[in-house]
Design a protein around this motif. Structure first.
Motif, short mmCIF file in Angstrom:
data_model
loop_
_atom_site.label_atom_id
_atom_site.label_comp_id
_atom_site.label_asym_id
_atom_site.label_seq_id
_atom_site.Cartn_x
_atom_site.Cartn_y
_atom_site.Cartn_z
N GLN A 72 24.97 -104.58 11.78
CA GLN A 72 24.85 -104.26 13.47
C GLN A 72 25.19 -105.34 14.83
O GLN A 72 25.67 -104.78 15.64
CB GLN A 72 23.06 -103.50 13.80
CG GLN A 72 23.17 -102.24 13.48
CD GLN A 72 21.76 -101.72 13.69
OE1 GLN A 72 20.79 -102.59 13.07
NE2 GLN A 72 21.95 -100.95 14.70
N ASN B 52 8.09 -99.67 12.32
CA ASN B 52 8.62 -100.25 13.56
C ASN B 52 8.42 -99.19 14.29
O ASN B 52 8.64 -97.55 13.47
CB ASN B 52 10.25 -99.87 12.56
CG ASN B 52 11.16 -100.45 12.26
OD1 ASN B 52 10.15 -102.16 12.02
ND2 ASN B 52 12.30 -100.67 11.47
N ASN C 293 25.36 -94.29 17.96
CA ASN C 293 25.83 -94.21 18.79
C ASN C 293 26.57 -95.81 19.64
O ASN C 293 26.71 -95.75 20.92
CB ASN C 293 24.38 -94.38 19.62
CG ASN C 293 23.82 -92.97 19.11
OD1 ASN C 293 24.28 -91.68 19.05
ND2 ASN C 293 22.42 -93.50 18.22
C1 BGP Z 1 15.70 -98.13 13.42
C2 BGP Z 1 16.99 -99.24 12.88
C3 BGP Z 1 17.98 -100.36 13.42
C4 BGP Z 1 18.10 -99.62 14.76
C5 BGP Z 1 16.82 -98.65 15.69
C6 BGP Z 1 17.47 -97.77 16.71
O1 BGP Z 1 15.88 -97.08 12.83
O2 BGP Z 1 16.53 -99.83 12.07
O3 BGP Z 1 18.86 -100.93 13.05
O4 BGP Z 1 19.28 -99.15 14.26
O5 BGP Z 1 17.08 -97.43 14.32
O6 BGP Z 1 18.66 -96.70 16.53
P1 BGP Z 1 19.49 -96.03 16.79
O7 BGP Z 1 20.58 -97.51 16.82
O8 BGP Z 1 20.19 -95.51 16.36
O9 BGP Z 1 18.87 -96.10 18.58
#
Ligand code: BGP
Length: 495
Positions: free
Chosen positions: A30, A306, A452
């Motif tokens: 990312q 997370n 996104n």
């Molecule tokens: C979690 C992941 C991240 C990040 C985050 C936000 O699931 O570990 O890598 O992407 O989500 O997600 P998003 O970018 O889809 O909003």
């Protein structure tokens, strides 16, 4: 009186520990870019993102936010902020381009330089071994996580990192959100390898569990002073009402969504209730006696969590057909914490167990993710009471559309509010007795969202680019940057 007792409970009894790790997080794909530089091999995300229609406006990580070339600049902002910890991930195919063969010294050098730069600036590195970017070569040759052949490959990759960085990195994360990458990859085809097959999903998930345990075992031999654990995407489940059938549905959903992964990590066993359902349907993973020995022998030192949001359920729609109603949650496949989209009926073990539904008490983000700070406290409490391991919050944050003003500012008060409310609940959880060792907000700089693009931003530091134009890639601290700087300075005392 009551007010005084409440005040004392939250404001006076507990401060954050002196060495609390105030951090922020990222992931290789990312942020890094440099997707084919210095010997890096392609990953499944490099390939998948090029398939038409898979990502938002066709975005991919070829350049991302160019962190590979700008890591020193990024770390200078971390230092200015006073960050205590920075969580990043290593791209497996940078270290071993084909996943299992020759080690690419230049790949290891990049991560060692990054770690040295962090340490030089007083920032504790937190290294994630697997944040979703499997080397494409292993996907092609073995079918990726569906094959046990990738376990020794993963072990070799981990060993190379353990040996190179064991004197410099104390905190290690094995798998990032196993629950998310297996379900989006093998059930909903929203992530690579874009499969829609539950049996294959459960088989792959079991192989990931074995790889996780293998890495933890090896780590405990090679890095006795370090600490290691997986990062799990945890969302607590609520029953919609006090109707015992809804409460039971919530127990069921908690077992399918959370115990299913966490019991294996922390106890080495699959929850019996879920396993029985999978066996009935003929989609259970094959677990040998040797697998069980490995899984029970390798326990994590901490649990990475997370937290974005949880879920709410009611009794299933087979026993209670009126539950098939307009209030049913409108699931979005870009939400990694989805549970049970309604279009999937056949063969789904969850259908008789619970019915996902909107929570009438919670606001949502523009992307439909519920905003639930109290759920964060619930999550931390449940984890503590079920597993009793130290918790490292490895992600939490708000995805939003940020506007750069003419005088180059980003007034992201919505993000400050979101983070502040979550930190307050985390502080209460610590007062409740949960051992939280650190908190990494997602994310440090803006970065590429898997599905996104750059529209949905999370960073404390704005990056000047969008889906169509790399622009200047200039870094601009947002208002939230200065707010978090203050929180860290005060060690959360005024939250
Ligand atoms: C979690 C992941 C991240 C990040 C985050 C936000 O699931 O570990 O890598 O992407 O989500 O997600 P998003 O970018 O889809 O909003």
């Amino acid at each position: 009186d009551g007010e005084r007792i409440i005040f004392m409970y939250y404001k006076e009894i507990d401060s954050f520990p002196e060495d609390f790790l105030w951090g922020a997080a990222s992931a290789a794909y990312q942020i890094e870019g440099a997707w084919n530089e210095d010997g890096k091999g392609p990953s499944i995300w490099d390939e998948f993102s090029k398939i038409e229609g898979k990502t938002f406006e066709g975005t991919n990580g070829e350049v991302a936010v160019d962190h590979y070339h700008r890591y020193k600049e990024d770390i200078s902002y971390m230092k200015e902020m006073g960050l205590k910890a920075y969580r990043f991930s290593v791209a497996w195919s940078r270290v071993i381009p084909d996943g299992e063969g020759e080690i690419n010294e230049k790949g290891l050098d990049f991560y060692e330089n990054l770690v040295d730069e962090l340490i030089k600036n007083g920032i504790e590195p937190v290294l994630t071994l697997y944040h979703w970017d499997m080397p494409q070569a292993l996907q092609d040759k073995y079918g990726g996580w569906e094959s046990r052949e990738v376990i020794p490959a993963f072990e070799k990759y981990c060993e190379a990192l353990f040996l190179r960085l064991r004197d410099k990195v104390k905190y290690w994360v094995t798998m990032n959100e196993q629950n998310v990458f297996t379900s989006l990859g093998y059930r909903w085809a929203a992530h690579p390898p874009a499969v829609t097959d539950l049996k294959r999903m459960y088989a792959a998930n079991h192989v990931v569990n074995l790889a996780n345990a293998t890495a933890i075992s090896l780590f405990h031999q090679l890095v006795p002073k370090g600490l290691i654990g997986p990062s799990y995407g945890y969302g607590p489940i609520y029953p919609l009402t006090a109707d015992p059938s809804d409460v039971l549905a919530a127990e069921n959903a908690e077992a399918f969504n959370n115990d299913w992964t966490l019991d294996v990590y922390c106890r080495g066993t699959y929850p019996k209730f879920v396993m029985k359902q999978l066996e009935h349907l003929g989609i259970a993973p094959q677990v040998t006696a040797e697998d069980s020995r490995l899984l029970t022998s390798a326990t994590p030192d901490f649990l990475g969590i997370n937290y974005y949001h949880g879920g709410t359920v009611q009794q299933n729609r087979i026993e209670k057909p009126e539950n098939q109603s307009s209030t049913e949650k409108n699931f979005s496949k870009t939400d990694p914490y989805l549970m049970q989209p309604k279009e999937e009926q056949a063969m789904s073990p969850e259908v008789p167990m619970f019915n996902g539904i909107e929570n009438p008490y919670l606001e949502k983000t523009k992307w439909g993710w519920e905003i639930d700070p109290v759920g964060f406290r619930v999550a931390l409490r449940r984890i503590q009471s079920r597993y009793d391991l130290p918790v490292f919050v490895t992600e939490n944050g708000l995805g939003a559309i940020d506007v750069l003003t003419e005088d180059k500012k980003i007034h992201d008060d919505y993000r400050i509010d979101y983070l502040n409310e979550h930190l307050v609940e985390m502080k209460k959880a610590i007062a409740d007795g949960v051992e939280v060792i650190g908190y990494c907000a997602w994310s440090f700089t803006d970065l590429l969202s898997w599905l996104n693009g750059y529209k949905k931003r999370y960073g404390f530091v704005y990056v000047d680019r969008d889906e169509h134009d790399e622009k200047t890639l200039e870094r601009i601290p947002k208002d939230s940057f200065y707010w978090y700087q203050q929180v860290i300075k005060e060690n959360g005392e005024n939250l």
